[in-house]
Design a protein around this motif. Sequence first.
Motif, PDB file in Angstrom:
ATOM      1  N   UNK A 123      65.091  23.503   9.462  1.00 19.84           N
ATOM      2  CA  UNK A 123      64.245  24.360   8.639  1.00 19.84           C
ATOM      3  C   UNK A 123      62.897  24.510   9.326  1.00 19.84           C
ATOM      4  N   UNK A 124      62.444  25.742   9.463  1.00 14.33           N
ATOM      5  CA  UNK A 124      61.252  26.040  10.260  1.00 14.33           C
ATOM      6  C   UNK A 124      59.989  26.106   9.404  1.00 14.33           C
ATOM      7  N   UNK A 125      58.968  25.387   9.858  1.00  6.48           N
ATOM      8  CA  UNK A 125      57.610  25.484   9.313  1.00  6.48           C
ATOM      9  C   UNK A 125      56.716  25.981  10.446  1.00  6.48           C
ATOM     10  N   UNK A 126      55.836  26.921  10.140  1.00  5.44           N
ATOM     11  CA  UNK A 126      55.031  27.569  11.171  1.00  5.44           C
ATOM     12  C   UNK A 126      53.644  26.945  11.248  1.00  5.44           C
ATOM     13  N   UNK A 127      53.395  26.190  12.316  1.00  7.53           N
ATOM     14  CA  UNK A 127      52.111  25.509  12.471  1.00  7.53           C
ATOM     15  C   UNK A 127      50.944  26.496  12.552  1.00  7.53           C
ATOM     16  N   UNK A 128      51.151  27.636  13.203  1.00  2.00           N
ATOM     17  CA  UNK A 128      50.061  28.604  13.361  1.00  2.00           C
ATOM     18  C   UNK A 128      49.677  29.252  12.037  1.00  2.00           C
ATOM     19  N   UNK A 129      50.564  29.135  11.043  1.00  2.31           N
ATOM     20  CA  UNK A 129      50.248  29.620   9.702  1.00  2.31           C
ATOM     21  C   UNK A 129      49.842  28.468   8.774  1.00  2.31           C
ATOM     22  N   UNK A 130      49.669  27.287   9.362  1.00  2.00           N
ATOM     23  CA  UNK A 130      49.334  26.071   8.602  1.00  2.00           C
ATOM     24  C   UNK A 130      50.349  25.851   7.481  1.00  2.00           C
ATOM     25  N   UNK A 131      51.592  26.026   7.850  1.00  2.00           N
ATOM     26  CA  UNK A 131      52.708  25.974   6.906  1.00  2.00           C
ATOM     27  C   UNK A 131      53.404  24.621   7.006  1.00  2.00           C
ATOM     28  N   UNK A 132      53.308  23.824   5.930  1.00  2.00           N
ATOM     29  CA  UNK A 132      53.894  22.493   5.902  1.00  2.00           C
ATOM     30  C   UNK A 132      54.499  22.235   4.526  1.00  2.00           C
ATOM     31  N   UNK A 133      55.352  21.221   4.397  1.00  2.00           N
ATOM     32  CA  UNK A 133      55.862  20.870   3.070  1.00  2.00           C
ATOM     33  C   UNK A 133      54.710  20.624   2.103  1.00  2.00           C
ATOM     34  N   UNK A 134      54.879  21.077   0.878  1.00  2.00           N
ATOM     35  CA  UNK A 134      53.789  20.996  -0.105  1.00  2.00           C
ATOM     36  C   UNK A 134      53.855  19.761  -0.983  1.00  2.00           C
ATOM     37  N   UNK A 135      54.984  19.051  -0.957  1.00  2.00           N
ATOM     38  CA  UNK A 135      55.128  17.863  -1.800  1.00  2.00           C
ATOM     39  C   UNK A 135      55.760  16.735  -0.995  1.00  2.00           C
ATOM     40  N   UNK A 136      55.585  15.515  -1.484  1.00  2.00           N
ATOM     41  CA  UNK A 136      56.218  14.361  -0.849  1.00  2.00           C
ATOM     42  C   UNK A 136      57.732  14.486  -0.922  1.00  2.00           C
ATOM     43  N   UNK A 137      58.216  15.024  -2.003  1.00  2.00           N
ATOM     44  CA  UNK A 137      59.652  15.202  -2.171  1.00  2.00           C
ATOM     45  C   UNK A 137      60.208  16.142  -1.093  1.00  2.00           C
TER      46      UNK A 137
END
Length: 343
Positions: A104-118
Amino acid sequence: MTATDRVQYTRLIDVSRTEQSCDVILHNDIITNDNIGEEKQQKVSAGVLRLMMISCEDHPPYGPSENTAKMFLDLIEMAYVAKEERAPCTTTSPRRKLQEITITVYEAKQKDYPSTEQEWQSYDGILLPGSFSSAYEKEDWIERLKEVIQSEIHEKGRKTMAVCFGHQVFAHSFLGENNNHCSRSGGSGGLAVPCPASTQVGRFTFQSSNLKWLSLPKKSQNLNSSINILYTHGDMVESLPKCAISLGGTETVPIQAAVYFQKQQLPKYDEVPYAYTFQGHPEYATKTGINTFHNVIDTLNEKGKVSDESLKDIKKSCLEMFHLIQEDSISVMIEVAKIFTWF
C-alpha cells in the motif's frame, strides 16, 4: 490523501511455483484502491504479507510509485520462492506460507502517512525506497519524513527496509539540531553527505562485517561474506547513531548497509534489529528493476554524471554478472524477511 484514494498493489503467489526455479515470469499485479476500514485492519491472514511503502519519488525513471512498488513485489516474490526451494515449509514449520503480497502506497512528498496507530499496525512492515532527492535538503516533505522516522518508526520499532535515499534519510533523521554527529570512529548521530568520490553507478561488491545480521549462502571458501548489488547514488551515509551497526562498506562508501535497534546504545547479543538499510538497490535485480536501472543510468549519462564510455562498460559488466547480482540481491531480501519474520 484519503484512504479511498490510496493505491494498493497486490501480487498473487502461485503455490506451485515454489517447486520451480525462481527464474520464471512473474504474475501480473492487481491494483486496487485500499480503503482501510476497521474490519480490514482487524483481519489477519497468515497467507498475506501486508506492507506499506513510503514512496519518495513520483517521477521516472525510478518512480512513479507504481514502478517502485512493482520492483519490490518482484524482489519479495522471488525471495520467497527461492527460500521455499532452499528449505521448503513443513507442517510443523512456524514460517508463514504466503499466498499474497500487498504493498500500500503512502506519498512522502504529499506528507501522506497512516493517521492512526491502528492503521500503522495493520502492516507487517515498511518499505522506504530511493529518490533523486537528498536527505540533507531542507524540503518540508523531507523534514516531515525524518520526523516520522523518529516518532513512528524508531520509537515504536516498526519493521523497516530502506534502500538508497531511504538508507541515507534514515541515518540523517538522527542528526541533532546542533548538527552534532558521530565520526567514522564513533559518536551519537547519523549523517548523510554527497559522495566524495562522485556519483556511484554499477555493480559494487562489499564484505559483510557482521555475519550475525547479514550472512548470505556460502558460494565458495573465499566469497562467503561478499555481496554484489547494483548501485545508482550520489550521496552516502558518513556516520551512524549509537543505536545502529554498520554491516560493511568499501573504501569509497564506508557504510553500505546498517541495522538499527530501538535502544540508543550498542545492542546486546540477543536483541533483534527493527530496521535494515542498504545503500544499494536489491530491487534492481528483478524483471521490472533491471529496466529501471538502465533507465536511471541513461538519465545520469544525459545529465553528464556518467560518461558514454563508462555507461557502455557498466551495462556490459552488469549483463555478464547479472546472475550473481540477482542471487545476492535475493539472498539479502531473504535475510531481511527472516529477521522480520515476514516469511
